[in-house]
Design a protein around this motif. Structure first.
Motif, PDB file in Angstrom:
ATOM      1  N   MET A 221       0.832  -1.201   0.000  1.00 44.06           N
ATOM      2  CA  MET A 221       0.000   0.000   0.000  1.00 44.06           C
ATOM      3  C   MET A 221       0.868   1.254   0.000  1.00 44.06           C
ATOM      4  N   TYR A 222       1.977   1.186   0.716  1.00 48.78           N
ATOM      5  CA  TYR A 222       2.890   2.333   0.767  1.00 48.78           C
ATOM      6  C   TYR A 222       3.413   2.645  -0.631  1.00 48.78           C
ATOM      7  N   ARG A 223       3.861   1.589  -1.303  1.00 46.87           N
ATOM      8  CA  ARG A 223       4.400   1.784  -2.651  1.00 46.87           C
ATOM      9  C   ARG A 223       3.328   2.329  -3.588  1.00 46.87           C
ATOM     10  N   LEU A 224       2.118   1.781  -3.452  1.00 46.06           N
ATOM     11  CA  LEU A 224       1.018   2.198  -4.322  1.00 46.06           C
ATOM     12  C   LEU A 224       0.704   3.672  -4.106  1.00 46.06           C
ATOM     13  N   LEU A 225       0.539   4.064  -2.832  1.00 42.34           N
ATOM     14  CA  LEU A 225       0.151   5.448  -2.548  1.00 42.34           C
ATOM     15  C   LEU A 225       1.284   6.407  -2.879  1.00 42.34           C
ATOM     16  N   ARG A 226       2.504   5.985  -2.595  1.00 40.84           N
ATOM     17  CA  ARG A 226       3.659   6.786  -2.981  1.00 40.84           C
ATOM     18  C   ARG A 226       3.673   7.019  -4.494  1.00 40.84           C
ATOM     19  N   GLY A 227       3.418   5.916  -5.221  1.00 46.57           N
ATOM     20  CA  GLY A 227       3.427   6.000  -6.677  1.00 46.57           C
ATOM     21  C   GLY A 227       2.347   6.938  -7.201  1.00 46.57           C
ATOM     22  N   LEU A 228       1.184   6.934  -6.537  1.00 48.83           N
ATOM     23  CA  LEU A 228       0.071   7.768  -6.986  1.00 48.83           C
ATOM     24  C   LEU A 228       0.339   9.242  -6.749  1.00 48.83           C
ATOM     25  N   THR A 229       1.163   9.535  -5.755  1.00 50.70           N
ATOM     26  CA  THR A 229       1.368  10.942  -5.409  1.00 50.70           C
ATOM     27  C   THR A 229       2.687  11.495  -5.939  1.00 50.70           C
ATOM     28  N   ILE A 230       3.248  10.811  -6.933  1.00 47.88           N
ATOM     29  CA  ILE A 230       4.442  11.363  -7.579  1.00 47.88           C
ATOM     30  C   ILE A 230       4.032  12.594  -8.376  1.00 47.88           C
ATOM     31  N   ARG A 231       4.855  13.623  -8.293  1.00 42.28           N
ATOM     32  CA  ARG A 231       4.483  14.878  -8.930  1.00 42.28           C
ATOM     33  C   ARG A 231       5.294  15.128 -10.198  1.00 42.28           C
TER      34      ARG A 231
ATOM     35  N   ASP B 226       3.657  21.942  -4.757  1.00 42.89           N
ATOM     36  CA  ASP B 226       2.678  22.705  -5.530  1.00 42.89           C
ATOM     37  C   ASP B 226       2.503  22.160  -6.946  1.00 42.89           C
ATOM     38  N   GLN B 227       3.345  21.219  -7.315  1.00 40.72           N
ATOM     39  CA  GLN B 227       3.292  20.679  -8.681  1.00 40.72           C
ATOM     40  C   GLN B 227       2.134  19.685  -8.820  1.00 40.72           C
ATOM     41  N   LEU B 228       1.718  19.537 -10.067  1.00 38.48           N
ATOM     42  CA  LEU B 228       0.616  18.602 -10.334  1.00 38.48           C
ATOM     43  C   LEU B 228       1.106  17.164 -10.191  1.00 38.48           C
ATOM     44  N   PHE B 229       0.137  16.261  -9.941  1.00 44.34           N
ATOM     45  CA  PHE B 229       0.491  14.846  -9.812  1.00 44.34           C
ATOM     46  C   PHE B 229       0.758  14.225 -11.177  1.00 44.34           C
ATOM     47  N   ARG B 230       1.640  13.233 -11.180  1.00 40.10           N
ATOM     48  CA  ARG B 230       1.813  12.412 -12.376  1.00 40.10           C
ATOM     49  C   ARG B 230       1.878  10.966 -11.897  1.00 40.10           C
ATOM     50  N   PRO B 231       0.693  10.387 -11.592  1.00 40.05           N
ATOM     51  CA  PRO B 231       0.663   9.111 -10.867  1.00 40.05           C
ATOM     52  C   PRO B 231       1.307   7.957 -11.632  1.00 40.05           C
ATOM     53  N   GLU B 232       2.020   7.144 -10.891  1.00 34.68           N
ATOM     54  CA  GLU B 232       2.547   5.891 -11.436  1.00 34.68           C
ATOM     55  C   GLU B 232       1.483   4.811 -11.305  1.00 34.68           C
TER      56      GLU B 232
ATOM     57  N   VAL C  49       3.731   6.989  15.264  1.00 39.25           N
ATOM     58  CA  VAL C  49       4.924   7.832  15.309  1.00 39.25           C
ATOM     59  C   VAL C  49       5.606   7.842  13.945  1.00 39.25           C
ATOM     60  N   PHE C  50       5.727   6.672  13.335  1.00 39.18           N
ATOM     61  CA  PHE C  50       6.336   6.617  12.001  1.00 39.18           C
ATOM     62  C   PHE C  50       5.468   7.360  10.994  1.00 39.18           C
ATOM     63  N   SER C  51       4.148   7.232  11.146  1.00 40.66           N
ATOM     64  CA  SER C  51       3.235   7.820  10.172  1.00 40.66           C
ATOM     65  C   SER C  51       3.293   9.341  10.181  1.00 40.66           C
ATOM     66  N   PHE C  52       3.881   9.881  11.209  1.00 41.75           N
ATOM     67  CA  PHE C  52       4.063  11.328  11.274  1.00 41.75           C
ATOM     68  C   PHE C  52       4.805  11.813  10.026  1.00 41.75           C
ATOM     69  N   GLY C  53       5.694  10.993   9.529  1.00 41.15           N
ATOM     70  CA  GLY C  53       6.466  11.378   8.341  1.00 41.15           C
ATOM     71  C   GLY C  53       5.951  10.767   7.054  1.00 41.15           C
ATOM     72  N   PHE C  54       4.857   9.991   7.132  1.00 49.60           N
ATOM     73  CA  PHE C  54       4.307   9.362   5.927  1.00 49.60           C
ATOM     74  C   PHE C  54       3.116  10.154   5.414  1.00 49.60           C
ATOM     75  N   PRO C  55       2.811  10.052   4.110  1.00 48.86           N
ATOM     76  CA  PRO C  55       1.618  10.724   3.583  1.00 48.86           C
ATOM     77  C   PRO C  55       0.361  10.303   4.350  1.00 48.86           C
ATOM     78  N   ALA C  56      -0.564  11.242   4.529  1.00 50.31           N
ATOM     79  CA  ALA C  56      -1.756  10.973   5.327  1.00 50.31           C
ATOM     80  C   ALA C  56      -2.618   9.887   4.709  1.00 50.31           C
ATOM     81  N   GLY C  57      -2.518   9.698   3.386  1.00 53.47           N
ATOM     82  CA  GLY C  57      -3.275   8.633   2.740  1.00 53.47           C
ATOM     83  C   GLY C  57      -2.940   7.282   3.331  1.00 53.47           C
ATOM     84  N   LEU C  58      -1.678   7.127   3.679  1.00 53.18           N
ATOM     85  CA  LEU C  58      -1.217   5.881   4.278  1.00 53.18           C
ATOM     86  C   LEU C  58      -1.782   5.705   5.680  1.00 53.18           C
ATOM     87  N   ALA C  59      -1.823   6.816   6.421  1.00 49.91           N
ATOM     88  CA  ALA C  59      -2.415   6.758   7.765  1.00 49.91           C
ATOM     89  C   ALA C  59      -3.899   6.420   7.661  1.00 49.91           C
TER      90      ALA C  59
END
Lengths: 362, 101
Positions: free
Chosen positions: A105-115, A143-149, A236-246
């Protein structure tokens, strides 16, 4: 190698997004879907795990009996398996494989939020401005637009993401982490903290659920410490992860709580009497610590029963009189049994199959 | 195969195999990995074991690391975990003797 897997998951997410055009809800629904696939497997393997656990004392006895004769032990165990029709449904591998669902899920959400753009476009932005003599404005990556993987550019989710620079949901940008938002404004970070708090509370509750099932009496302070600290790690770790993951993790916690409650009610309550007895039998063959352990076993049984959450003793020992009579009998039978009267009374309340098994042995 | 962790201070491990007891002193790496597995066992103590085998995968791993070292022992442990799935076999599956490789 795993790219196809991520792509498939992303297209499922796109399908959900078409039905429910909200980033947050889509992530939540995808999580529920993933959990719905996993849950039947969890229930099945828990059932078989409990069955195995019921047989554990018998197997340990065989192991101790034939520890010097390996072939004989093998034969005896095979016969035992056949006799009891043990056919384990689970295994260690599925449990270990399930652990990194989080990574997927981390990889997926990370990939979706690539800018769009990278370091290069940042440099180009600055150079372009300085060449044309415009006032310099900072190039901000968020501020850049997304370019999802992982998504086909023709999909609706890709189309909608490539037009925005935020993944809005309940006042949050799901592509940002709490620590990133905290740099801009504390007030804006509040929903993020709320999400992390939900994550923590559901994690703690889930932990309690699992601990209440813990039928072993090995009160290991070190273990208890780790168990108590566990639910804090992820928030605590999620503090630094995108909120989608949380958001994904919170949803999963809620799903797990539901599954756990179901499993505890439907499987463990039935097993409880047998399981307590199992630990009592387990403790006896241990070397020097055996007697000590047996005592703590008795205590834990007692405390568990007094809670009344799942009192196996209450059923058979309807009146105090009948229980006293039982104990009298056992006292007459042998003085040995009296010392472990607590565990032996627990044994009586255990399932009758166990008793018949003992008779066979004797 | 039985393990006797009799003297913890010297980290000596006596492994009783079919050919008789062998006393070995496992290396630092073996001890570190064994500690990780022991931590796992402690953490999940009291929950039903998911394992299909006797001894369980974690116990097997500890034994095989101590008998065969990190490389071969670790490989044997990975293979054991690979076997421990719903379509695998089950029952008694001990760590092979040191001589047999």
């Amino acid at each position: 190698m795993f790219e196809g897997f991520f792509d498939a998951l992303a297209s499922v997410l796109n399908f959900i997004y078409k039905l429910v055009p909200s980033y947050g809800l889509s992530i939540m629904l995808l999580t529920v879907l993933v959990m719905a696939v996993i849950t039947p497997l969890t229930i099945k393997s828990t059932k078989s795990m409990l069955q195995m656990q019921r047989m554990q004392p018998e197997m340990k006895r065989l192991q101790a009996k034939y520890k010097d004769d390996r072939e004989r032990l093998n034969q005896e165990l095979m016969a035992f398996y056949k006799e009891n029709q043990i056919n384990p449904l689970g295994g260690c591998l599925p449990v270990i494989i399930q652990m990194p669902v989080f990574i997927v899920m981390y990889r997926l959400l990370r990939g979706l939020t690539i800018r769009q753009g990278g370091m290069g476009s940042g440099a180009g932005h600055i150079i372009g401005q300085s060449v044309s003599g415009d006032a310099l404005t900072p190039w901000i990556s968020t501020d850049q637009l997304f370019r999802p993987e992982h998504l086909n550019p023709t999909t609706e989710l890709y189309q909608s993401l490539s037009k925005v620079s935020e993944m809005k949901f309940l006042g949050m940008d799901l592509s940002l982490s709490a620590s990133q938002v905290l740099k801009t404004s504390f007030l804006l970070t509040l929903p993020y903290f709320g999400l992390l708090l939900i994550m923590l509370l559901t994690g703690i509750y889930q932990n309690r659920q699992l601990q209440s099932r813990n039928t072993s009496s090995s009160v290991n302070p070190q273990q208890q410490m780790i168990m108590k600290a566990m639910p804090f790690f992820l928030p605590v770790f999620s503090f630094g992860f995108p909120a989608g993951l949380a958001l994904y993790w919170c949803t999963q916690n809620f799903c797990r709580i539901g599954t756990n409650a179901y499993i505890t009610r439907s499987l463990f309550k039935k097993e409880h009497a047998g399981a307590i007895e199992t630990t009592a039998v387990d403790a006896t063959p241990a070397k020097g610590k055996g007697s000590q352990k047996a005592i703590t076993d008795g205590k834990s049984t007692g405390s568990k029963n007094s809670k009344g959450s799942s009192s196996p003793q209450r059923g058979p020992g309807k009146s105090a009189k009948s229980q006293a009579a039982h104990q009298k009998k056992s006292g007459q039978a042998s003085s040995k049994q009296r010392s472990t009267s607590r565990s032996s009374s627990g044994r009586k309340s255990g399932d009758p199959r166990r008793g018949s098994g003992n008779n066979k042995e004797g | 195969m039985a393990l006797h962790l009799n003297d913890r201070s010297s980290h000596e491990v006596t492994v009783v195999t079919a050919s008789g007891p062998i006393t070995t002193e496992p290396g630092l790496l073996v001890r570190a990995v064994v500690q990780v597995v022991v931590a796992y066992q402690k953490l999940f103590a009291g929950r039903p074991s998911p394992c299909r085998y006797v001894p369980s995968c974690s116990t097997f791993t500890i034994e095989s690391l101590q008998v065969h070292g990190v490389v071969r022992g670790g490989w044997l442990a990975l293979r054991r975990i690979g076997r421990c799935h719903p379509w695998g076999s089950h029952g008694h599956d001990p760590v092979p003797d040191r001589r047999s490789h």
